[in-house]
Structure formats: C-alpha cells, structure tokens
Scaffold this motif. Structure first.
Motif, PDB file in Angstrom:
ATOM      1  N   GLY A 108       0.815  -1.207   0.000  1.00 28.33           N
ATOM      2  CA  GLY A 108       0.000   0.000   0.000  1.00 28.33           C
ATOM      3  C   GLY A 108       0.846   1.253   0.000  1.00 28.33           C
ATOM      4  N   TRP A 109       1.940   1.249   0.769  1.00 25.89           N
ATOM      5  CA  TRP A 109       2.836   2.415   0.794  1.00 25.89           C
ATOM      6  C   TRP A 109       3.419   2.688  -0.595  1.00 25.89           C
ATOM      7  N   VAL A 110       3.990   1.631  -1.194  1.00 27.02           N
ATOM      8  CA  VAL A 110       4.650   1.823  -2.490  1.00 27.02           C
ATOM      9  C   VAL A 110       3.632   2.214  -3.560  1.00 27.02           C
ATOM     10  N   SER A 111       2.463   1.595  -3.518  1.00 26.46           N
ATOM     11  CA  SER A 111       1.420   1.927  -4.496  1.00 26.46           C
ATOM     12  C   SER A 111       1.034   3.393  -4.386  1.00 26.46           C
ATOM     13  N   LEU A 134       9.913   8.579   1.188  1.00 27.41           N
ATOM     14  CA  LEU A 134      10.639   7.311   1.081  1.00 27.41           C
ATOM     15  C   LEU A 134       9.857   6.114   1.621  1.00 27.41           C
ATOM     16  N   THR A 135      10.187   4.971   1.050  1.00 29.48           N
ATOM     17  CA  THR A 135       9.512   3.723   1.401  1.00 29.48           C
ATOM     18  C   THR A 135      10.322   2.954   2.422  1.00 29.48           C
ATOM     19  N   ASP A 136       9.637   2.432   3.420  1.00 29.10           N
ATOM     20  CA  ASP A 136      10.288   1.638   4.444  1.00 29.10           C
ATOM     21  C   ASP A 136      10.507   0.219   3.929  1.00 29.10           C
ATOM     22  N   HIS A 160      -5.145  11.707  -5.992  1.00 30.71           N
ATOM     23  CA  HIS A 160      -6.455  11.126  -5.681  1.00 30.71           C
ATOM     24  C   HIS A 160      -6.404   9.599  -5.703  1.00 30.71           C
ATOM     25  N   ALA A 161      -5.564   9.032  -6.596  1.00 33.48           N
ATOM     26  CA  ALA A 161      -5.444   7.586  -6.699  1.00 33.48           C
ATOM     27  C   ALA A 161      -4.545   7.006  -5.614  1.00 33.48           C
ATOM     28  N   ALA A 162      -3.783   7.851  -4.939  1.00 33.08           N
ATOM     29  CA  ALA A 162      -2.905   7.381  -3.871  1.00 33.08           C
ATOM     30  C   ALA A 162      -3.665   7.116  -2.584  1.00 33.08           C
ATOM     31  N   VAL A 163      -4.826   7.736  -2.433  1.00 35.30           N
ATOM     32  CA  VAL A 163      -5.550   7.670  -1.164  1.00 35.30           C
ATOM     33  C   VAL A 163      -6.020   6.250  -0.851  1.00 35.30           C
ATOM     34  N   ALA A 164      -6.572   5.536  -1.836  1.00 38.06           N
ATOM     35  CA  ALA A 164      -7.136   4.205  -1.575  1.00 38.06           C
ATOM     36  C   ALA A 164      -6.092   3.213  -1.070  1.00 38.06           C
ATOM     37  N   PRO A 165      -4.946   3.023  -1.751  1.00 40.35           N
ATOM     38  CA  PRO A 165      -3.956   2.091  -1.200  1.00 40.35           C
ATOM     39  C   PRO A 165      -3.374   2.542   0.129  1.00 40.35           C
ATOM     40  N   ALA A 166      -3.257   3.856   0.313  1.00 45.63           N
ATOM     41  CA  ALA A 166      -2.767   4.363   1.598  1.00 45.63           C
ATOM     42  C   ALA A 166      -3.777   4.080   2.704  1.00 45.63           C
ATOM     43  N   VAL A 204       1.823   8.260   5.196  1.00 46.76           N
ATOM     44  CA  VAL A 204       1.552   8.073   3.767  1.00 46.76           C
ATOM     45  C   VAL A 204       0.141   8.524   3.423  1.00 46.76           C
ATOM     46  N   LEU A 205      -0.833   8.126   4.237  1.00 42.37           N
ATOM     47  CA  LEU A 205      -2.218   8.525   3.981  1.00 42.37           C
ATOM     48  C   LEU A 205      -2.386  10.025   4.148  1.00 42.37           C
TER      49      LEU A 205
END
Length: 298
Positions: A150-153, A296-298, A164-170, A192-193
């Motif tokens: 979800g973070w990377v997406s 950055l991604t963990d 707007h598309a980042a909200v759902a996976p976050a 992220v969210l």
C-alpha cells in the motif's frame, strides 16, 4: 526473547531497547533487532548486523537482511545503492513457503525484495517499471506485505501526479496496520495517507491529512522513531498554521540525529541526495524539493 523482538519490530513497542539482542545466537533474532534499530534511525548499528546476515546460509534470513539493508539505504536517498541489494535479495529466494504471521518466510522475503525493487525504480523516476514490479507482487500472504504494498502503491501514484489515486492504497495500508496494532507501521501508514490527502488537497481531505500527520509526528517523537519525524514535520510546513517554525526545528533535529547514526558512506550519500532535505542542516530552511512526495519507502 523472540516474542519481545517481534513486538518491537512489528507490534506495539517500536521504541524498545534491543541492543543486547545483537549478540543473540539466532540469526532471526539478530535480524529482528536490526529491523528495530533501523526504525529508530540507528542505521550504522543495523548495517553492521545486516551486512553479516546477508551471508547467512538460510536463504530467507539472507534475503531479508539484504532487503532491510536496502530499505535503510533508500530512506537516506541511496536508491542506486539499494537496487542491487534488492536484486540480490530476490535471487536468494528460490523456494516458496509462507505461514509466518509477520512474513519471516520465503514468500515474505520475495515480497520484500519485489517491493524494494519497485521503490528503487520509483526513486529513479522509472514509474512504468515500478508499476510492473508492483504487479508481480500480487496478493501477499502477510499483513506486513499488504501494508508495504500500500505504501509503495501510494508513492507511485503521488509521483505520477495522481494524488487522488494514492488515497485508496494508503487507506488500506493504514487499516491493516491499525488492525494489527503494529505501531511503527501504523504511524508510517498515517504519514503516507496524510501526505496523500494533503497533496490531493480537497478541503475535507486536507483537514484530515494534517490531523493524521500531526498526530503521527507527536507519536513518532515520543517513540524516538526519528526516520518518521523529519518527513512528517516537512509535510506540515505550510499546511498547519499551529506548527509553523516548530516543524522545521523538529525536522532539522531528527534529520541531524539520523545522519549522526548512519555509516559514513550512507551519510555522504544522504547529504548529496535530492531525496533528503539536507539543506535543513545548512540553512534552517525547507529544501527546494517538494517534501510531500519524497518521504521514502520503508
């Protein structure tokens, strides 16, 4: 000891002191301790352990050690150094198998390696490649893999200008981490969210995003999770009038602390990287780069 270390790495006590576990006989325990230390920003100490574990005869431990080391380098902006480690991590896992609740198994190691490679591609601006690698992950068998996917997406969507598309996976990642009571992952998911909502910029989303990040910042500071403090503070700059210059001070202090705890090579890479706002350490001002998409991604 393993249960305590799992709680520190993936549960409700990420601020736990784990130094004694670095000398444990079990490679799994040493890897867990390195995960905890990385979450606290003790990158040099974690690297010492991980660089030895990458040679472990157990391919799962070796792969996880490579992926974890890559993750720490990526958090310091060294995507180009992380990529070969993630590639090596994927190559080490030639079997399948799951069942571990936290993904400390072959399936979890493969997921970590693929997500790491996707994040490396993102950092290099290769968004098509990042999406292709994400697709290879598929449905993960562990909660941790689901959260990190979800973070990377979300980061890929932010980098693509599709907040707007980042909200759902976050949102999904935040829900999974919260349900697992995995505090460090919950806080990173809130970052992220919250960032996704702030960048999207709708009135309701902006309000909720600022609240999420501000709450996350306070908890991260209390827990001593320095790698989460400086990106959180920078997201709030310009969006939370109650924070103001305090956010810059917090970001500067946390980033300075993280760099002091890094090994010399990683420290220099971070200072030179456009992903890390090292200008804070020189001028006390926010960097030119937009911090809202560079956490950055963990």
């Amino acid at each position: 000891m393993e249960e305590e270390l799992r709680r520190a790495a993936f549960g409700d006590s990420p601020g736990r002191e784990v130094w004694s576990a670095l000398s444990a006989a079990s490679p799994r325990l040493r890897w867990l301790a390195a995960v905890v230390l990385g979450g606290q920003g003790h990158y040099a100490a974690a690297a010492t352990v991980l660089d030895r574990l990458r040679l472990d005869p157990d391919p799962v431990i070796a792969s996880l050690a490579l992926s974890t080391r890559a993750s720490h380098l990526r958090q310091l902006g060294a995507h180009h150094l992380a990529r070969p480690l993630d590639g090596a991590a994927l190559a080490r896992v030639r079997t399948t198998g799951g069942g571990d609740p936290d993904g400390i198994d072959a399936d979890g190691a493969r997921t970590d390696a693929l997500l790491g490679l996707a994040a490396d591609s993102l950092g290099a601006g290769r968004l098509v490649e990042a999406r292709r690698l994400l697709a290879l992950v598929g449905t993960t068998g562990s909660w941790r893999g689901s959260v990190r996917r979800g973070w990377v997406s979300a980061e890929v969507e932010l980098a693509s200008g599709r907040a707007h598309a980042a909200v759902a996976p976050a949102e999904e990642a935040y829900g999974v981490a919260t349900s697992r009571k995995a505090l460090r992952h919950e806080l990173k998911s809130a970052l992220v969210l919250g960032t996704s909502l702030v960048v999207w910029g709708t009135p309701d989303g902006l309000t909720r995003g600022v609240e999420l990040v501000e709450c996350e910042l306070n908890h991260s500071a209390t827990m001593g999770l320095h790698p989460l403090i400086w990106p959180s503070a920078l997201v709030l700059v310009g969006h939370a009038t109650t924070v103001g210059a305090v956010a810059i001070d917090r970001a500067t202090e946390a980033l300075s602390c993280v760099l002091r705890r890094a090994d010399p090579v990683s420290r220099q890479v971070a200072l030179d990287s456009p992903w890390v706002p090292s200008g804070l350490l020189r001028s006390g001002e926010p960097p030119n780069a937009d911090p809202q998409t560079n956490f950055l991604t963990d």
